[in-house]
Scaffold this motif. Structure first.
Motif, PDB file in Angstrom:
ATOM      1  N   LYS A 147      -5.478   6.274  -2.300  1.00  0.00           N
ATOM      2  CA  LYS A 147      -6.803   5.917  -2.796  1.00  0.00           C
ATOM      3  C   LYS A 147      -7.634   5.220  -1.726  1.00  0.00           C
ATOM      4  O   LYS A 147      -8.862   5.331  -1.708  1.00  0.00           O
ATOM      5  CB  LYS A 147      -6.652   5.006  -4.017  1.00  0.00           C
ATOM      6  N   PHE A 148      -6.948   4.489  -0.837  1.00  0.00           N
ATOM      7  CA  PHE A 148      -7.634   3.705   0.188  1.00  0.00           C
ATOM      8  C   PHE A 148      -7.100   4.052   1.578  1.00  0.00           C
ATOM      9  O   PHE A 148      -6.490   3.206   2.252  1.00  0.00           O
ATOM     10  CB  PHE A 148      -7.447   2.207  -0.063  1.00  0.00           C
ATOM     11  N   PRO A 149      -7.304   5.273   2.086  1.00  0.00           N
ATOM     12  CA  PRO A 149      -6.765   5.636   3.402  1.00  0.00           C
ATOM     13  C   PRO A 149      -7.374   4.835   4.549  1.00  0.00           C
ATOM     14  O   PRO A 149      -6.658   4.406   5.465  1.00  0.00           O
ATOM     15  CB  PRO A 149      -7.088   7.127   3.521  1.00  0.00           C
ATOM     16  N   TRP A 150      -8.697   4.615   4.529  1.00  0.00           N
ATOM     17  CA  TRP A 150      -9.324   3.854   5.612  1.00  0.00           C
ATOM     18  C   TRP A 150      -8.925   2.393   5.560  1.00  0.00           C
ATOM     19  O   TRP A 150      -8.738   1.755   6.598  1.00  0.00           O
ATOM     20  CB  TRP A 150     -10.844   3.986   5.546  1.00  0.00           C
ATOM     21  N   PHE A 151      -8.793   1.845   4.368  1.00  0.00           N
ATOM     22  CA  PHE A 151      -8.343   0.455   4.231  1.00  0.00           C
ATOM     23  C   PHE A 151      -6.918   0.294   4.748  1.00  0.00           C
ATOM     24  O   PHE A 151      -6.599  -0.682   5.433  1.00  0.00           O
ATOM     25  CB  PHE A 151      -8.437   0.024   2.765  1.00  0.00           C
ATOM     26  N   THR A 152      -6.057   1.264   4.435  1.00  0.00           N
ATOM     27  CA  THR A 152      -4.684   1.233   4.933  1.00  0.00           C
ATOM     28  C   THR A 152      -4.659   1.283   6.452  1.00  0.00           C
ATOM     29  O   THR A 152      -3.889   0.550   7.102  1.00  0.00           O
ATOM     30  CB  THR A 152      -3.872   2.404   4.353  1.00  0.00           C
ATOM     31  N   LEU A 153      -5.509   2.123   7.033  1.00  0.00           N
ATOM     32  CA  LEU A 153      -5.583   2.215   8.494  1.00  0.00           C
ATOM     33  C   LEU A 153      -6.082   0.906   9.105  1.00  0.00           C
ATOM     34  O   LEU A 153      -5.597   0.482  10.159  1.00  0.00           O
ATOM     35  CB  LEU A 153      -6.499   3.370   8.891  1.00  0.00           C
ATOM     36  N   LEU A 154      -7.040   0.260   8.448  1.00  0.00           N
ATOM     37  CA  LEU A 154      -7.547  -1.029   8.930  1.00  0.00           C
ATOM     38  C   LEU A 154      -6.441  -2.081   8.974  1.00  0.00           C
ATOM     39  O   LEU A 154      -6.293  -2.799   9.966  1.00  0.00           O
ATOM     40  CB  LEU A 154      -8.692  -1.507   8.030  1.00  0.00           C
ATOM     41  N   ILE A 155      -5.651  -2.163   7.905  1.00  0.00           N
ATOM     42  CA  ILE A 155      -4.585  -3.157   7.853  1.00  0.00           C
ATOM     43  C   ILE A 155      -3.486  -2.834   8.861  1.00  0.00           C
ATOM     44  O   ILE A 155      -2.958  -3.730   9.533  1.00  0.00           O
ATOM     45  CB  ILE A 155      -3.994  -3.234   6.424  1.00  0.00           C
ATOM     46  N   ALA A 156      -3.147  -1.552   9.010  1.00  0.00           N
ATOM     47  CA  ALA A 156      -2.149  -1.157  10.004  1.00  0.00           C
ATOM     48  C   ALA A 156      -2.635  -1.485  11.414  1.00  0.00           C
ATOM     49  O   ALA A 156      -1.864  -1.949  12.266  1.00  0.00           O
ATOM     50  CB  ALA A 156      -1.847   0.331   9.871  1.00  0.00           C
ATOM     51  N   GLN A 157      -3.932  -1.253  11.662  1.00  0.00           N
ATOM     52  CA  GLN A 157      -4.507  -1.588  12.962  1.00  0.00           C
ATOM     53  C   GLN A 157      -4.430  -3.085  13.236  1.00  0.00           C
ATOM     54  O   GLN A 157      -4.149  -3.518  14.355  1.00  0.00           O
ATOM     55  CB  GLN A 157      -5.955  -1.110  13.004  1.00  0.00           C
ATOM     56  N   ASP A 158      -4.671  -3.898  12.209  1.00  0.00           N
ATOM     57  CA  ASP A 158      -4.573  -5.349  12.370  1.00  0.00           C
ATOM     58  C   ASP A 158      -3.146  -5.776  12.710  1.00  0.00           C
ATOM     59  O   ASP A 158      -2.942  -6.695  13.513  1.00  0.00           O
ATOM     60  CB  ASP A 158      -5.033  -6.056  11.095  1.00  0.00           C
TER      61      ASP A 158
ATOM     62  N   LEU B 261       0.828  -1.217   0.000  1.00  0.00           N
ATOM     63  CA  LEU B 261       0.000   0.000   0.000  1.00  0.00           C
ATOM     64  C   LEU B 261       0.859   1.263   0.000  1.00  0.00           C
ATOM     65  O   LEU B 261       0.518   2.250  -0.667  1.00  0.00           O
ATOM     66  CB  LEU B 261      -0.914  -0.005   1.224  1.00  0.00           C
ATOM     67  N   LEU B 262       1.974   1.225   0.724  1.00  0.00           N
ATOM     68  CA  LEU B 262       2.851   2.392   0.776  1.00  0.00           C
ATOM     69  C   LEU B 262       3.711   2.499  -0.480  1.00  0.00           C
ATOM     70  O   LEU B 262       3.834   3.581  -1.067  1.00  0.00           O
ATOM     71  CB  LEU B 262       3.746   2.315   2.020  1.00  0.00           C
ATOM     72  N   HIS B 263       4.308   1.372  -0.905  1.00  0.00           N
ATOM     73  CA  HIS B 263       5.214   1.394  -2.061  1.00  0.00           C
ATOM     74  C   HIS B 263       4.472   1.767  -3.346  1.00  0.00           C
ATOM     75  O   HIS B 263       4.978   2.549  -4.160  1.00  0.00           O
ATOM     76  CB  HIS B 263       5.879   0.028  -2.220  1.00  0.00           C
ATOM     77  N   LYS B 264       3.275   1.207  -3.523  1.00  0.00           N
ATOM     78  CA  LYS B 264       2.485   1.480  -4.727  1.00  0.00           C
ATOM     79  C   LYS B 264       1.589   2.721  -4.565  1.00  0.00           C
ATOM     80  O   LYS B 264       0.830   3.046  -5.469  1.00  0.00           O
ATOM     81  CB  LYS B 264       1.616   0.266  -5.059  1.00  0.00           C
ATOM     82  N   ARG B 265       1.693   3.350  -3.395  1.00  0.00           N
ATOM     83  CA  ARG B 265       0.928   4.565  -3.088  1.00  0.00           C
ATOM     84  C   ARG B 265      -0.577   4.340  -3.175  1.00  0.00           C
ATOM     85  O   ARG B 265      -1.349   5.247  -3.499  1.00  0.00           O
ATOM     86  CB  ARG B 265       1.366   5.719  -3.998  1.00  0.00           C
ATOM     87  N   ARG B 266      -0.999   3.116  -2.867  1.00  0.00           N
ATOM     88  CA  ARG B 266      -2.430   2.824  -2.853  1.00  0.00           C
ATOM     89  C   ARG B 266      -3.105   3.477  -1.643  1.00  0.00           C
ATOM     90  O   ARG B 266      -4.327   3.621  -1.626  1.00  0.00           O
ATOM     91  CB  ARG B 266      -2.678   1.315  -2.795  1.00  0.00           C
ATOM     92  N   PHE B 267      -2.314   3.837  -0.634  1.00  0.00           N
ATOM     93  CA  PHE B 267      -2.892   4.451   0.562  1.00  0.00           C
ATOM     94  C   PHE B 267      -3.579   5.772   0.232  1.00  0.00           C
ATOM     95  O   PHE B 267      -4.480   6.208   0.968  1.00  0.00           O
ATOM     96  CB  PHE B 267      -1.817   4.667   1.627  1.00  0.00           C
TER      97      PHE B 267
END
Length: 236
Positions: free
Chosen positions: A31-42, A23-29
């Motif tokens: 587009k998907f900030p809440w999804f990135t936060l969910l995965i980081a929280q996990d 998510l960070l390398h491909k800069r998908r965060f």
């Protein structure tokens, strides 16, 4: 913790970390900030639970506290993905609600039925976490089904990033719903650990799906005749 538990913990942490890196390398965060936060929280949850697993009471309440946070983040991810997918179809969330209002009424009925028919926990914090998790799983599952119905037949397929996130979320959410409902029906919250372990392989599979799909660039969305007709029918 036995060897199997350690293997599941290491695998889950490695896959969570791998997905965060993608998510960070491909800069998908972006587009998907809440999804990135969910995965980081996990990922954080995995580390914290591993550190407190020798203290049963702390481990118990820590787990259910994270479950409540996770449930709220899943709803935010669903909203995030819905906006992205519907925008590609020329639709909006209010427009989807108007078009499929009967499905929303059915979802509300299911929520009320689950609340009425399933027992509760005598421990208020755990009961709240269970209810939040259960309701979140039902809402996310119903929302996902509605989005798949509304978008799949208009040219959006698995290689679209938002659609891949949606399918992975569906796979894991139905497992979560089964777990929380079974716990309430059994009435024995001490079984949560054994049941939660049975869900880990499903989550690991979901993480691998997300890593594979988000690593590659998504194809251009082709406007099909059905999609053109729907876009003309959708009010501005």
């Amino acid at each position: 913790m036995g060897a199997w538990d350690n293997t599941l913990w290491l695998t889950g942490f490695a896959l969570n970390l791998g997905l965060v890196c993608v998510l960070l390398h491909k800069r998908r965060f972006q587009k998907f900030p809440w999804f990135t936060l969910l995965i980081a929280q996990d990922a954080v949850q995995t580390v914290v639970l591993f550190c407190v697993h020798k203290y049963p009471r702390i481990n118990f309440y820590t787990y259910w506290g994270f479950e409540a946070i996770d449930a709220v983040l899943r709803l935010l991810v669903l909203y995030e993905v819905a906006q992205l997918l519907l925008a590609q179809c020329g639709m909006s969330i209010p427009g989807l609600a108007r078009r499929y209002w009967s499905v929303i009424v059915l979802l509300v009925g299911v929520l009320l039925a689950f609340t009425w028919l399933t027992p509760s926990s005598p421990r208020l914090p755990v009961m709240l976490a269970l209810r939040i998790g259960q309701m979140s799983s039902i809402c996310v599952g119903g929302g996902i089904s509605l989005l798949i119905l509304a978008t799949f037949f208009f040219g959006l397929r698995f290689r679209i990033h938002a659609q891949a996130v949606l399918y992975g979320l569906a796979l894991y959410m139905f497992g979560k719903l089964w777990l929380h409902t079974l716990l309430l029906l059994l009435g024995d919250l001490q079984q949560w650990s054994a049941l939660e372990v049975s869900l880990k392989p499903v989550y690991h599979l979901t993480l691998m799906i997300w890593i594979g799909s988000l690593w590659f660039e998504e194809p251009e969305v082709k406007v099909t005749p059905e999609l053109q007709q729907l876009m003309r029918a959708e009010p501005a």
